[in-house]
Motif scaffolding. Sequence first.
Motif, mmCIF file in Angstrom:
data_model
loop_
_atom_site.group_PDB
_atom_site.id
_atom_site.type_symbol
_atom_site.label_atom_id
_atom_site.label_comp_id
_atom_site.label_asym_id
_atom_site.label_seq_id
_atom_site.Cartn_x
_atom_site.Cartn_y
_atom_site.Cartn_z
ATOM 1 N N GLU A 1 0.861 -1.185 0.000
ATOM 2 C CA GLU A 1 0.000 0.000 0.000
ATOM 3 C C GLU A 1 0.898 1.235 0.000
ATOM 4 O OE1 GLU A 1 -3.580 1.516 2.829
ATOM 5 O OE2 GLU A 1 -1.703 1.031 3.882
ATOM 6 N N LEU A 2 0.565 2.213 -0.823
ATOM 7 C CA LEU A 2 1.309 3.473 -0.859
ATOM 8 C C LEU A 2 0.383 4.595 -0.412
ATOM 9 C CD1 LEU A 2 3.603 5.418 -1.602
ATOM 10 C CD2 LEU A 2 2.830 5.276 -3.993
ATOM 11 N N ILE A 3 0.821 5.336 0.585
ATOM 12 C CA ILE A 3 0.096 6.531 1.014
ATOM 13 C C ILE A 3 0.982 7.716 0.678
ATOM 14 C CG2 ILE A 3 -0.913 7.806 2.933
ATOM 15 C CD1 ILE A 3 -1.495 5.084 4.245
ATOM 16 N N ILE A 4 0.528 8.504 -0.285
ATOM 17 C CA ILE A 4 1.265 9.703 -0.689
ATOM 18 C C ILE A 4 0.769 10.863 0.161
ATOM 19 C CG2 ILE A 4 1.698 11.357 -2.544
ATOM 20 C CD1 ILE A 4 1.336 9.049 -4.527
ATOM 21 N N ILE A 5 1.714 11.533 0.792
ATOM 22 C CA ILE A 5 1.403 12.709 1.584
ATOM 23 C C ILE A 5 1.949 13.901 0.801
ATOM 24 C CG2 ILE A 5 1.652 13.851 3.813
ATOM 25 C CD1 ILE A 5 2.351 10.917 4.856
ATOM 26 N N ASP A 6 1.047 14.559 0.089
ATOM 27 C CA ASP A 6 1.396 15.664 -0.784
ATOM 28 C C ASP A 6 1.431 16.944 0.047
ATOM 29 O OD1 ASP A 6 1.512 17.737 -2.595
ATOM 30 O OD2 ASP A 6 0.072 16.853 -3.980
ATOM 31 N N LEU B 1 -5.429 8.177 -9.189
ATOM 32 C CA LEU B 1 -6.664 7.746 -9.845
ATOM 33 C C LEU B 1 -6.512 6.424 -10.604
ATOM 34 C CD1 LEU B 1 -7.922 11.192 -11.159
ATOM 35 C CD2 LEU B 1 -8.833 9.867 -9.232
ATOM 36 N N ASN B 2 -5.271 6.038 -10.896
ATOM 37 C CA ASN B 2 -5.047 4.847 -11.713
ATOM 38 C C ASN B 2 -4.431 3.671 -10.979
ATOM 39 O OD1 ASN B 2 -5.984 5.688 -14.394
ATOM 40 N ND2 ASN B 2 -4.453 7.301 -14.114
ATOM 41 N N ASP B 3 -4.242 3.765 -9.685
ATOM 42 C CA ASP B 3 -3.676 2.647 -8.925
ATOM 43 C C ASP B 3 -4.425 2.551 -7.603
ATOM 44 O OD1 ASP B 3 -2.157 0.824 -7.396
ATOM 45 O OD2 ASP B 3 -0.266 1.518 -8.267
ATOM 46 N N SER B 4 -5.233 1.522 -7.464
ATOM 47 C CA SER B 4 -6.084 1.393 -6.277
ATOM 48 C C SER B 4 -5.300 1.101 -5.004
ATOM 49 C CB SER B 4 -7.134 0.304 -6.509
ATOM 50 O OG SER B 4 -6.498 -0.951 -6.695
ATOM 51 N N ARG B 5 -4.011 0.833 -5.113
ATOM 52 C CA ARG B 5 -3.188 0.595 -3.916
ATOM 53 C C ARG B 5 -2.688 1.901 -3.312
ATOM 54 N NH1 ARG B 5 1.540 -2.578 -5.969
ATOM 55 N NH2 ARG B 5 1.231 -1.106 -7.666
ATOM 56 N N ILE B 6 -3.009 3.019 -3.959
ATOM 57 C CA ILE B 6 -2.523 4.322 -3.513
ATOM 58 C C ILE B 6 -3.635 5.092 -2.816
ATOM 59 C CG2 ILE B 6 -1.643 6.567 -4.267
ATOM 60 C CD1 ILE B 6 -0.257 5.149 -6.573
ATOM 61 N N LYS B 7 -3.283 5.679 -1.672
ATOM 62 C CA LYS B 7 -4.142 6.634 -0.978
ATOM 63 C C LYS B 7 -3.416 7.969 -1.019
ATOM 64 C CE LYS B 7 -6.105 3.150 2.068
ATOM 65 N NZ LYS B 7 -6.065 2.588 3.419
ATOM 66 N N PRO C 1 -4.937 6.468 7.750
ATOM 67 C CA PRO C 1 -5.615 5.648 6.734
ATOM 68 C C PRO C 1 -4.884 4.340 6.412
ATOM 69 C CG PRO C 1 -4.449 7.433 5.665
ATOM 70 C CD PRO C 1 -4.316 7.653 7.157
ATOM 71 N N SER C 2 -3.726 4.131 7.019
ATOM 72 C CA SER C 2 -2.937 2.939 6.729
ATOM 73 C C SER C 2 -3.643 1.671 7.205
ATOM 74 C CB SER C 2 -1.578 3.045 7.425
ATOM 75 O OG SER C 2 -0.903 1.804 7.390
ATOM 76 N N ILE C 3 -3.581 0.640 6.386
ATOM 77 C CA ILE C 3 -4.090 -0.672 6.805
ATOM 78 C C ILE C 3 -2.953 -1.685 6.883
ATOM 79 C CG2 ILE C 3 -6.431 -0.278 5.953
ATOM 80 C CD1 ILE C 3 -5.671 -1.968 3.469
ATOM 81 N N GLY C 4 -1.732 -1.211 6.815
ATOM 82 C CA GLY C 4 -0.575 -2.093 6.780
ATOM 83 C C GLY C 4 -0.253 -2.747 8.104
ATOM 84 N N ASP C 5 0.318 -3.935 7.986
ATOM 85 C CA ASP C 5 0.862 -4.648 9.142
ATOM 86 C C ASP C 5 2.256 -4.121 9.463
ATOM 87 O OD1 ASP C 5 -1.211 -6.906 9.489
ATOM 88 O OD2 ASP C 5 -0.745 -6.956 7.344
ATOM 89 N N PHE C 6 2.928 -3.582 8.447
ATOM 90 C CA PHE C 6 4.254 -2.988 8.572
ATOM 91 C C PHE C 6 4.206 -1.626 7.893
ATOM 92 C CE2 PHE C 6 4.799 -7.606 7.841
ATOM 93 C CZ PHE C 6 5.220 -7.963 9.109
ATOM 94 N N VAL C 7 5.010 -0.682 8.408
ATOM 95 C CA VAL C 7 5.018 0.675 7.856
ATOM 96 C C VAL C 7 6.463 1.104 7.627
ATOM 97 C CG1 VAL C 7 4.416 3.090 8.265
ATOM 98 C CG2 VAL C 7 2.877 1.289 9.047
ATOM 99 N N PHE C 8 6.663 1.778 6.497
ATOM 100 C CA PHE C 8 7.979 2.298 6.131
ATOM 101 C C PHE C 8 7.801 3.738 5.663
ATOM 102 C CE2 PHE C 8 11.293 2.944 2.819
ATOM 103 C CZ PHE C 8 12.420 2.743 3.601
#
Length: 183
Positions: free
Chosen positions: A42-47, A63-69, A98-105
């Motif tokens: 999962e990618l969370i972009i913080i703009d 808008l084109n990658d559902s793995r991105i928030k 908004p993260s649903i990850g088990d691990f975070v980087f």
Amino acid sequence: QSCHFDSNEPIFTILLTLHDANLDYIIQSIFSIQNQTYRNTELIIIDNGSTGATSKYVNDIFLNDSRIKLLRVLRNQYNPYAGDRNPLVDLWNAGLFPSIGDFVFFQSYDDLLSLNYVESMVKLFRDNPKCVSASPLVSSIDENGDVNSEFTRALQTSNSRNRYENGIYLAQCKMRDIHLINS
């Protein structure tokens, strides 16, 4: 679009902060995340207040990658005079919600990951259940993708922690302003 992660595998979240900077670096950084061999990424972009071409690029990939928030602030929060109160930490913390990850980087816009980085990290944590923190081996590369050997050697030399270090000890050192990990 909704994203369907494999529920039998851990989710690895990458928080990426960016702003109006070198767009080529941003594109390469995001490419290195989107193309991980481990698909439950999962990618969370913080703009942080980007505009123009950067803002458009971020919107398009979101808008084109559902793995991105996408989390967006309207104005760049960076303040070189903030002293101990770095507003970027607040942005990282906001990305955790908004993260649903088990691990975070946490990753910066001008950093690249090897394409098997997430796969390697998930394997490390699975094989070592007592491991709660890990960091990659850092290499410096130039804008052409070539390794800057001298700077890479300096980064590795300035890392004064052991290969395997107790996380509580690392946290205590950080609180005492003892730097065992290069930044």
